[in-house]
Design an enzyme around this catalytic site. Structure first.
Site, PDB file in Angstrom:
ATOM      1  N   GLY A 168       2.357 -37.198  43.059  1.00  0.00           N
ATOM      2  CA  GLY A 168       2.653 -35.861  42.514  1.00  0.00           C
ATOM      3  C   GLY A 168       4.097 -35.705  42.951  1.00  0.00           C
ATOM      4  N   ARG A 169       4.380 -35.712  44.256  1.00  0.00           N
ATOM      5  CA  ARG A 169       5.978 -35.548  44.794  1.00  0.00           C
ATOM      6  C   ARG A 169       6.843 -36.752  44.339  1.00  0.00           C
ATOM      7  NH1 ARG A 169       2.201 -36.068  48.461  1.00  0.00           N
ATOM      8  NH2 ARG A 169       2.299 -37.749  50.175  1.00  0.00           N
ATOM      9  N   LYS A 189      -8.014 -27.533  49.187  1.00  0.00           N
ATOM     10  CA  LYS A 189      -8.443 -27.414  47.766  1.00  0.00           C
ATOM     11  C   LYS A 189     -10.059 -27.630  47.684  1.00  0.00           C
ATOM     12  CE  LYS A 189      -4.852 -30.064  45.237  1.00  0.00           C
ATOM     13  NZ  LYS A 189      -4.671 -31.094  44.469  1.00  0.00           N
ATOM     14  N   LYS A 223      -1.789 -34.225  37.380  1.00  0.00           N
ATOM     15  CA  LYS A 223      -2.375 -35.420  37.492  1.00  0.00           C
ATOM     16  C   LYS A 223      -3.737 -35.457  37.554  1.00  0.00           C
ATOM     17  CE  LYS A 223      -1.944 -39.502  40.656  1.00  0.00           C
ATOM     18  NZ  LYS A 223      -1.272 -39.638  42.039  1.00  0.00           N
ATOM     19  N   HIS A 226      25.716 -15.537  55.901  1.00  0.00           N
ATOM     20  CA  HIS A 226      25.710 -14.242  56.051  1.00  0.00           C
ATOM     21  C   HIS A 226      24.386 -13.551  56.603  1.00  0.00           C
ATOM     22  CE1 HIS A 226      29.550 -14.193  54.774  1.00  0.00           C
ATOM     23  NE2 HIS A 226      29.180 -15.008  53.682  1.00  0.00           N
ATOM     24  N   GLU A 248       4.670 -33.140  52.918  1.00  0.00           N
ATOM     25  CA  GLU A 248       3.554 -33.673  52.305  1.00  0.00           C
ATOM     26  C   GLU A 248       3.349 -35.259  52.523  1.00  0.00           C
ATOM     27  OE1 GLU A 248       0.825 -31.925  49.152  1.00  0.00           O
ATOM     28  OE2 GLU A 248       2.420 -33.350  47.938  1.00  0.00           O
ATOM     29  N   GLU A 292      -5.042 -23.553  40.388  1.00  0.00           N
ATOM     30  CA  GLU A 292      -4.192 -23.068  40.226  1.00  0.00           C
ATOM     31  C   GLU A 292      -3.700 -23.260  38.562  1.00  0.00           C
ATOM     32  OE1 GLU A 292      -4.181 -24.670  42.971  1.00  0.00           O
ATOM     33  OE2 GLU A 292      -2.996 -23.429  44.563  1.00  0.00           O
TER      34      GLU A 292
END
Ligand code: F6P
Length: 549
Positions: free
Chosen positions: A276-277, A512, A211, A393, A362, A217
């Protein structure tokens, strides 16, 4: 939105009553609640948008339910819901609406942001997604050698990765194309390197999803990808062709994408009113559309829209996202539970816990109210989970007998996309057995007498551990869309009750920014005490910087 909740929620009548009521509920065991009420399952279950929710295995009575609903009334959930859908400012700190619901609205009914209708732009972007995905799926999208694209790599992180990655995997049985999909997110070069090692530069397409088009990254990984493409070309002209044909960008920052080298005609839009999410419904979902086709992607949107319609219209008492939200608040605020567990009993939902971690943590990981006052009560819990049945397990021991208990969402799928119906039944049986065992437990009088009482005690399982069971008849684009929208609205309702803004993420932004400064210092001379003193770093960060020099 700021003005709606002026009251401190802890001072509302419902909150005070709930605090008192929790002390009574503390003494009750769910096994007794089931025994005394044969209608408990019917009273505490609901179906909406193709999703069934059994919430009867919760530590609640009809009184609890009524009080929780009162809390939703007292905190104006219905008013906030209207503001969300109509495009009002729900993201106070950035003065933006949050219109992910508009992205899946099938109608063209106008929704305005800053006086202009956003629906034509949404539909235009969907048309472009259809064109791109159709062309790729038909083998008509060519690389620099004139060969058809065989592999698509999505480069993004956070919401620009988790949504498309999770949905593509969840709907893998619907992926009726020979195209292979890959996802790269991590800053560790191993992620991009390992992905590229298996690919042919002449037949690989990159989707750079960001965005902001500035997330380090993503930009670093995209730069590696760009160099990899260019190095595989034998002439500058071929290199130019590879960039213009093999890079697509999805961003709200068109200029930055063009500067990076992406052809303007290959840039799909994102808008500042999509978080974003909450963005998998936008062009960020392009990898999904490529994998399963645009018709199926439209079914995903339709499923989410069906849940939107339910959330928007159903009364609070029959409203699935509202019920889930209030149950979460019940445990978080009145039983001080710190985590909430997500256990999908479907291999294809393996990435769902990570997706919901971002969505929930977030959004609601905030300690400041909308009006700037500190939240004097707990807000978002830690979300964690794992695909099942492997957890049974491993960590389920703690769920059954640990000193702490945590609320759990079991997500079960009835019909699998395979022919092993019996094994699928076994998966469903496992899911039900876990929620039943957690609820029921095992008391000492149910354990065969042992020579030593400590042996008996070791086998006592307290039970009374709450869970929701969410059942999908099948894992289809429609049910998945509805499931994700269910969680989005659950998170929203909780944010309303807690009076926090679920649509910003200032904590993440801080990390960031700091990384840029630290990176500069990694290459600067910080070992001399004089220079180090100038930098004004804490001794821990400085020590760690110097440790690798
Ligand atoms: O991690 C923080 C965040 O801002 C998320 O909200 C977002 O989904 C992610 O970074 C990626 O951001 P962008 O799409 O701008 O690269």
């Amino acid at each position: 939105m700021t003005d709606i909740n002026k009251t401190n929620i802890c001072k509302t009548r419902a909150w005070k009553q709930l605090a008192k009521h929790a002390q009574q509920i503390e003494k009750l065991h769910m096994r007794d609640l089931f025994q005394t009420d044969s209608q408990r399952f019917n009273s505490f279950s609901i179906e909406a948008a193709g999703i069934f929710l059994d919430y009867s295995k919760n530590r609640i009575t009809q009184e609890t339910f009524a009080l929780l609903m009162q809390l939703a009334e007292d905190t104006n959930v219905t008013t906030h819901r209207e503001v969300l859908f109509s495009g009002g400012i729900v993201n106070d700190s950035e003065q933006r609406p949050a219109l992910h619901t508009a992205l899946r609205s099938p109608t063209s009914a106008s929704i305005k942001v800053n006086e202009s209708d956003i629906m034509p732009d949404i539909h235009a972007a969907l048309t472009r997604m259809r064109d791109i995905s159709d062309k790729l799926r038909r083998g008509q999208w060519l690389g620099f050698h004139g060969e058809a694209i065989t592999d698509v790599v999505n480069i993004g992180i956070g919401g620009s990765d988790l949504g498309p990655r999770m949905v593509t995997r969840a709907l893998q049985p619907y992926a009726d194309t020979a195209l292979r999909m890959h996802f790269v997110a991590n800053i560790d070069p191993a992620d991009i390197n390992d992905t590229l090692a298996e690919l042919n530069p002449a037949t690989t397409l990159f989707i750079i999803s960001s965005k902001s088009f500035s997330t380090s990254e993503t930009i670093n990984n995209a730069t590696v990808a760009k160099e990899w493409l260019v190095q595989a070309c034998s002439t500058p002209q071929q290199a130019q062709t590879s960039l213009s044909q093999q890079c697509i960008a999805i961003t709200a920052q068109t200029e930055k994408a063009i500067k990076f080298g992406v052809e303007a005609s290959n840039i799909l839009p994102l808008w500042d009113w999509v978080g974003g999410r909450y963005s998998v419904w936008s062009a960020i979902g392009l990898p999904v559309a490529i994998a399963i086709g645009m018709d199926r992607f439209t079914e995903l949107l339709a499923g989410a829209h069906a849940m939107d319609a339910h959330f928007q219209r159903a009364p609070l008492t029959e409203n699935m996202p509202v019920i889930l939200a209030l149950l979460g608040i019940w445990y978080r605020n009145f039983f001080a539970r710190q985590t909430h567990t997500i256990l999908p009993y479907a291999q294809y939902l393996a990435d769902l816990p990570a997706y919901l971690q971002q969505l929930d943590m977030e959004s609601n990981g905030k300690c400041v109210q909308r009006n700037g006052a500190p939240a004097s009560y707990a807000t978002g819990p830690v979300i964690w989970g794992h695909v099942e049945s492997s957890g049974q397990h491993a960590f389920h021991q703690l769920l059954h007998q640990g000193t702490d208990w945590q609320p759990i969402d079991f997500i079960a799928v009835v019909k699998g996309q395979h022919t092993q119906a019996e094994q699928q039944r076994l998966a469903y049986a496992n899911c039900l057995s876990q929620s039943r065992a957690l609820m029921l437990g095992k008391q000492s009088d149910e354990i065969p007498p042992q020579a030593d009482d400590s042996l008996t005690q070791a086998k006592v399982i307290p039970g009374n551990r709450p869970s929701n069971t969410i059942v999908l008849n099948e894992l289809s684009p429609h049910t998945l869309g509805a499931l994700l929208a269910l969680y989005e609205h659950k998170v929203f309702v909780q944010s309303v009750v807690w009076n926090i803004n679920p649509f910003d993420q200032w904590g993440v932004e801080l990390g960031k920014t700091i990384v840029h400064d630290i990176l500069k210092m990694l290459t600067a001379d910080t070992t001399s005490p004089k220079k180090a003193a100038k930098i004004q770093l804490d001794s821990s960060t400085l020590g760690l910087l110097n440790y690798i020099k």
